[in-house]
Design a protein around this motif. Structure first.
Motif, short mmCIF file in Angstrom:
data_model
loop_
_atom_site.label_atom_id
_atom_site.label_comp_id
_atom_site.label_asym_id
_atom_site.label_seq_id
_atom_site.Cartn_x
_atom_site.Cartn_y
_atom_site.Cartn_z
N GLY A 1 0.82 -1.20 0.00
CA GLY A 1 0.00 0.00 0.00
C GLY A 1 0.85 1.25 0.00
N ASP A 2 1.37 1.61 1.19
CA ASP A 2 2.13 2.86 1.33
C ASP A 2 3.34 2.92 0.39
N SER A 3 4.15 1.86 0.41
CA SER A 3 5.36 1.86 -0.41
C SER A 3 5.03 1.93 -1.90
N LEU A 4 3.95 1.23 -2.31
CA LEU A 4 3.57 1.25 -3.72
C LEU A 4 3.13 2.65 -4.14
N LEU A 5 2.38 3.33 -3.29
CA LEU A 5 1.95 4.70 -3.61
C LEU A 5 3.15 5.63 -3.75
N PHE A 6 4.09 5.51 -2.81
CA PHE A 6 5.25 6.40 -2.84
C PHE A 6 6.11 6.15 -4.07
N VAL A 7 6.36 4.89 -4.38
CA VAL A 7 7.18 4.55 -5.54
C VAL A 7 6.45 4.96 -6.83
N ALA A 8 5.13 4.74 -6.86
CA ALA A 8 4.35 5.16 -8.03
C ALA A 8 4.46 6.66 -8.23
N VAL B 1 -6.31 12.11 1.64
CA VAL B 1 -5.07 12.50 2.33
C VAL B 1 -3.99 11.46 2.11
N TRP B 2 -4.36 10.18 2.25
CA TRP B 2 -3.39 9.08 2.11
C TRP B 2 -2.82 9.01 0.70
N VAL B 3 -3.70 8.94 -0.30
CA VAL B 3 -3.25 8.77 -1.69
C VAL B 3 -2.51 10.00 -2.20
N TYR B 4 -3.13 11.15 -2.08
CA TYR B 4 -2.50 12.36 -2.63
C TYR B 4 -1.22 12.69 -1.88
N GLY B 5 -1.21 12.48 -0.56
CA GLY B 5 -0.02 12.78 0.22
C GLY B 5 1.17 11.93 -0.19
N LEU B 6 0.97 10.61 -0.28
CA LEU B 6 2.08 9.71 -0.61
C LEU B 6 2.50 9.80 -2.08
N VAL B 7 1.53 9.90 -2.98
CA VAL B 7 1.88 9.98 -4.41
C VAL B 7 2.67 11.26 -4.70
N TRP B 8 2.21 12.38 -4.17
CA TRP B 8 2.91 13.63 -4.47
C TRP B 8 4.22 13.76 -3.70
N ALA B 9 4.29 13.13 -2.53
CA ALA B 9 5.58 13.08 -1.83
C ALA B 9 6.57 12.27 -2.66
N GLY B 10 6.11 11.16 -3.23
CA GLY B 10 6.96 10.36 -4.11
C GLY B 10 7.35 11.12 -5.36
#
Length: 219
Positions: free
Chosen positions: A50-57, A162-171
């Motif tokens: 979940g989290d790692s996949l969003l960040f890497v994506a 918050v979860w999706v947009y936060g991690l994707v854009w941080a990545g």
């Protein structure tokens, strides 16, 4: 499609994403939708990243292989619909989820999430977005506990955004920095911990107040 490619989902995420995006085009968005729908909607699929996949994506979007806006839209939708389906499964099963008669429910993970729910109440649905495993079981427990649907959806939808947009854009912004890429797991765990500190402080304060009140009442 070469189905062995999905092994990279657990061993080499960036190669998994780039290969699907370059070889199959728009199919990457359907694949990401399904991963997050299943990870949040079906408890036996809690092992999906979940989290790692969003960040890497998010990091991959910085290369131009994936559009960040389409990615965040489809993943958010998948996470919301997954939570909703899981909620109704919990509502249908009711308290049977706790008696151990349903073999496909991990009782240890369920009990851990139940304690989390008792501590945080309805906010669990929002907070659980940032906690692996708990994220998948929280909607099931909310449904079994007969949480009002509108209240559940409010926490579910806001948490998903918050979860999706936060991690994707941080990545997208930081994911290709060597230090962050090499210490991704540690950084994500620290981020989750920091996000939970205020809630844990409030819960601890409430617990101490109740304990103090009980002690005073016994005197």
């Amino acid at each position: 499609m070469d189905w062995s490619l999905f092994l990279d989902l657990f061993t080499n995420v960036d190669r998994f994403l780039i290969t699907i995006a370059s070889d199959y085009g728009l199919l990457i968005y359907f694949v990401m939708f399904m991963i997050f729908f299943l990870e949040t909607g079906i408890v036996v699929m809690a092992f999906l990243p979940g989290d790692s996949l969003l960040f890497v994506a998010g990091a991959v979007t910085a290369t131009g292989a994936i559009d960040p806006w389409w990615l965040t839209a489809v993943v958010t939708l998948g996470a919301i619909l997954g939570n909703t389906s899981n909620f109704y499964i919990g509502s249908w099963l009711g308290h049977k989820i706790y008696d151990g008669s349903i073999s496909w429910i991990d009782q240890e993970a369920l009990n851990k999430t139940h304690q989390f729910y008792l501590m945080h109440g309805g906010k669990t649905v929002f907070l659980a977005r940032f906690v692996p495993i708990v994220r998948t079981f929280a909607p099931l427990i909310a449904g079994a506990a007969s949480m009002p649907v509108l209240r559940f959806e409010f926490y579910s939808i806001t948490g998903a955004f918050v979860w999706v947009y936060g991690l994707v854009w941080a990545g997208h912004l930081f994911g290709n920095m060597p230090f962050i890429r090499d210490h991704l797991t540690t950084i994500l765990l620290l981020g989750i911990g920091c996000a939970l500190i205020p809630t844990m402080a409030i819960a601890l304060s409430k617990y101490l107040k109740k304990k103090k009140a009980a002690k005073e009442g016994a005197q």
